[in-house]
Design an enzyme around this catalytic site. Structure first.
Site, PDB file in Angstrom:
ATOM      1  N   GLU A 103       0.844  -1.204   0.000  1.00 48.46           N
ATOM      2  CA  GLU A 103       0.000   0.000   0.000  1.00 48.46           C
ATOM      3  C   GLU A 103       0.876   1.249   0.000  1.00 48.46           C
ATOM      4  O   GLU A 103       0.543   2.259  -0.627  1.00 48.46           O
ATOM      5  CB  GLU A 103      -0.958   0.005   1.194  1.00 48.46           C
ATOM      6  CG  GLU A 103      -1.993  -1.126   1.178  1.00 48.46           C
ATOM      7  CD  GLU A 103      -2.949  -1.078  -0.006  1.00 48.46           C
ATOM      8  OE1 GLU A 103      -3.062  -0.027  -0.660  1.00 48.46           O
ATOM      9  OE2 GLU A 103      -3.584  -2.109  -0.292  1.00 48.46           O
ATOM     10  N   HIS A 106       1.982   1.703  -3.500  1.00 48.66           N
ATOM     11  CA  HIS A 106       0.919   2.297  -4.313  1.00 48.66           C
ATOM     12  C   HIS A 106       0.855   3.810  -4.081  1.00 48.66           C
ATOM     13  O   HIS A 106       0.806   4.589  -5.036  1.00 48.66           O
ATOM     14  CB  HIS A 106      -0.447   1.683  -3.971  1.00 48.66           C
ATOM     15  CG  HIS A 106      -0.527   0.200  -4.197  1.00 48.66           C
ATOM     16  ND1 HIS A 106      -1.577  -0.564  -3.769  1.00 48.66           N
ATOM     17  CD2 HIS A 106       0.321  -0.666  -4.815  1.00 48.66           C
ATOM     18  CE1 HIS A 106      -1.384  -1.828  -4.112  1.00 48.66           C
ATOM     19  NE2 HIS A 106      -0.230  -1.911  -4.743  1.00 48.66           N
ATOM     20  N   TYR A 110       1.773   7.173  -7.096  1.00 48.15           N
ATOM     21  CA  TYR A 110       1.056   8.353  -7.600  1.00 48.15           C
ATOM     22  C   TYR A 110       1.974   9.568  -7.603  1.00 48.15           C
ATOM     23  O   TYR A 110       1.903  10.407  -8.502  1.00 48.15           O
ATOM     24  CB  TYR A 110      -0.199   8.616  -6.778  1.00 48.15           C
ATOM     25  CG  TYR A 110      -1.203   7.499  -6.929  1.00 48.15           C
ATOM     26  CD1 TYR A 110      -1.849   7.295  -8.148  1.00 48.15           C
ATOM     27  CD2 TYR A 110      -1.482   6.623  -5.889  1.00 48.15           C
ATOM     28  CE1 TYR A 110      -2.742   6.254  -8.319  1.00 48.15           C
ATOM     29  CE2 TYR A 110      -2.377   5.580  -6.045  1.00 48.15           C
ATOM     30  CZ  TYR A 110      -3.006   5.395  -7.261  1.00 48.15           C
ATOM     31  OH  TYR A 110      -3.884   4.364  -7.432  1.00 48.15           O
ATOM     32  N   GLU A 164     -10.581  -1.643  -0.189  1.00 48.39           N
ATOM     33  CA  GLU A 164      -9.741  -2.219  -1.253  1.00 48.39           C
ATOM     34  C   GLU A 164     -10.534  -2.634  -2.490  1.00 48.39           C
ATOM     35  O   GLU A 164     -10.022  -2.576  -3.601  1.00 48.39           O
ATOM     36  CB  GLU A 164      -8.992  -3.461  -0.726  1.00 48.39           C
ATOM     37  CG  GLU A 164      -8.193  -3.192   0.532  1.00 48.39           C
ATOM     38  CD  GLU A 164      -6.720  -3.513   0.357  1.00 48.39           C
ATOM     39  OE1 GLU A 164      -6.201  -3.329  -0.745  1.00 48.39           O
ATOM     40  OE2 GLU A 164      -6.114  -3.952   1.346  1.00 48.39           O
ATOM     41  N   GLU A 198      -4.793  -5.116  -5.373  1.00 48.49           N
ATOM     42  CA  GLU A 198      -5.979  -4.921  -4.539  1.00 48.49           C
ATOM     43  C   GLU A 198      -6.907  -6.133  -4.610  1.00 48.49           C
ATOM     44  O   GLU A 198      -7.599  -6.439  -3.636  1.00 48.49           O
ATOM     45  CB  GLU A 198      -6.753  -3.654  -4.941  1.00 48.49           C
ATOM     46  CG  GLU A 198      -5.953  -2.346  -4.921  1.00 48.49           C
ATOM     47  CD  GLU A 198      -5.295  -2.012  -3.594  1.00 48.49           C
ATOM     48  OE1 GLU A 198      -5.433  -2.776  -2.636  1.00 48.49           O
ATOM     49  OE2 GLU A 198      -4.617  -0.961  -3.533  1.00 48.49           O
ATOM     50  N   HIS A 201      -5.502  -8.556  -2.095  1.00 50.84           N
ATOM     51  CA  HIS A 201      -5.753  -8.064  -0.731  1.00 50.84           C
ATOM     52  C   HIS A 201      -7.225  -8.275  -0.346  1.00 50.84           C
ATOM     53  O   HIS A 201      -7.523  -8.774   0.736  1.00 50.84           O
ATOM     54  CB  HIS A 201      -5.425  -6.571  -0.617  1.00 50.84           C
ATOM     55  CG  HIS A 201      -3.984  -6.240  -0.889  1.00 50.84           C
ATOM     56  ND1 HIS A 201      -3.514  -4.940  -0.911  1.00 50.84           N
ATOM     57  CD2 HIS A 201      -2.909  -7.014  -1.150  1.00 50.84           C
ATOM     58  CE1 HIS A 201      -2.215  -4.947  -1.187  1.00 50.84           C
ATOM     59  NE2 HIS A 201      -1.822  -6.199  -1.334  1.00 50.84           N
TER      60      HIS A 201
END
Lengths: 325, 96
Positions: A103, A106, A110, A164, A198, A201
């Protein structure tokens, strides 16, 4: 001072050769083999494409990615660590550390997109926007309340699966939309890696949720299920308003909502529940589905064709060692 | 197994499609008596995996030289269930 103390619990080392739940090792292997970093994706190839977007489209994209960053940050720093406290096996705890770290990857990705494509001032504006947007803040609050340490372990897992498997998708829609128009295609490649993670997860935490639910009485199970649907309704209400706020100017809101319904049903299925939204409003724009699965064989219903359209063949050498025919 | 059958299986592939077929399914299909009665495969998966969606169906079809009849997501929708029921009815009629 003594080395042995009766008041402290024994510290235990995790033994991966003694599993209580085979699923932990299976998911550990899945997640570690899926590991990636944003440097793997040549985002700079999107610079020209970025310049072809209008200023409004650019602002929308930065805002959508900032909203996604916020959810990833919550999952990295609060969500996955909160679930660790409830782990029923030491291996589950280890898997959750992997989930927490991915996470963070991730969220960090961005910023790689931003530093490659955008001006600093625009990005700073979007981060300020994310702190001021009432819908984004409200849905974050709803999730964080459930992650609170006093919350029920199963309710935390419900919140986690909804984050998620549902809340991300109002954001994931946009890069899939651009990709379907041959824009920001490298960024879309990066987002697809996140979407893949995701899925694992959501599946794993949903699986652990279902194992926990099995231990409860019928009455308790009903209470948990009612809680899950009530939370989904609240989140859905915020998601539709967040979606309208972002996508109305581009006229994409209705299209995004179908994608939300489709993913909300999948989130419920991850928890072992039936879908909520009827199929008629879950029909996702085929261009978006094609963006999700580039190079995929789009026909998955081979009954309706003639025998020759059945899938037989394609090289499968990767699995040979497992198949001792 | 004593009669011809269609296998319905989940998919466990990683991001490159590896490990798609669950070990228990492999053990089951390694038994030649079972494999000889396999007429087709239906697989579930998650479209989040893109080209490897329900990849177990593609792998088993190729390995066992039988058709992959249908792919659906997670537990499937009502439409999926109706299509599989109808499709299997027709499939078995064509087989007999």
């Amino acid at each position: 001072m003594t080395l042995h103390s009766a008041v402290h619990p024994v510290a235990k080392a995790v033994n991966w050769n003694r599993l209580q739940d085979d699923k932990d090792l299976e998911i550990w292997n899945r997640l570690t083999s899926n590991f990636w970093l944003p440097e793997k994706v040549p985002l700079s190839n999107d610079v020209q494409s970025w310049a072809s977007l209008t200023p409004e489209e650019q602002q929308l994209t930065i805002r959508v990615f900032t909203g996604l960053t916020l959810l990833d940050t919550i999952q990295n720093t609060v969500g996955a660590p909160a679930l660790m406290a409830d782990a029923v096996t030491p291996h589950e705890e280890a898997v959750l550390t992997n989930i927490a770290f991915m996470e963070a990857v991730h969220a960090r990705s961005y910023s790689s997109v931003f530093s490659t494509l955008c001006r600093t001032a625009e990005v700073d504006d979007a981060f300020r926007w994310s702190e001021e947007n009432e819908f984004l803040q409200a849905k974050s609050r709803l999730i964080l309340e459930e992650y609170n340490a006093t919350s029920n372990p199963l309710k935390k897992k419900i919140a986690s699966v909804f984050l998620e498997s549902f809340l991300f998708y109002s954001g994931f829609y946009l890069p899939m939309h651009w990709s379907s128009r041959a824009k920001l295609t490298n960024t879309a490649d990066l987002i697809r890696l996140i979407i893949r993670d995701e899925a694992v997860h959501g599946y794993y935490i949903g699986y652990k949720f279902q194992r926990g639910l099995e231990l409860l009485s019928e009455t308790e199970r009903t209470e948990i299920k009612d809680f899950a649907f009530a939370l989904l309704f609240d989140l859905y209400d915020l998601e539709t308003r967040y979606t309208e706020d972002l996508y109305d100017p581009l006229g994409l809101t209705e299209d995004v909502k179908h994608f939300l319904h489709y993913n909300a049903n999948k989130a419920l299925q991850n928890l072992g529940f039936e879908g909520l939204f009827p199929e008629a409003i879950c029909q996702v724009n085929p261009a978006i589905m094609a963006s999700l699965s580039p190079n995929a064989d789009e026909n998955h219903d081979f009954f309706s064709g003639s025998g020759s359209s059945y899938v037989i063949g394609k090289a499968v050498a990767t699995e040979d060692e497992d198949w001792d025919f | 197994m004593t009669e011809p059958f269609v296998l319905i299986t989940p998919t466990y592939a990683d991001g490159e499609g590896r490990g798609a077929v669950h070990k228990q399914v492999i053990v089951f299909l390694n038994d030649v008596a079972n494999r000889n009665l396999l007429r087709g495969v239906i697989a579930s998966g998650n479209r989040n995996f893109g080209a490897f969606f329900a990849h177990a169906g593609t792998i088993i079809a190729a390995k066992c030289d039988c058709p992959c009849l249908y792919k659906f997501e997670l537990a499937g929708t009502e439409t999926d269930i109706a299509r599989v029921r109808q499709g299997l009815d027709l499939f078995w009629k064509q087989q007999s």
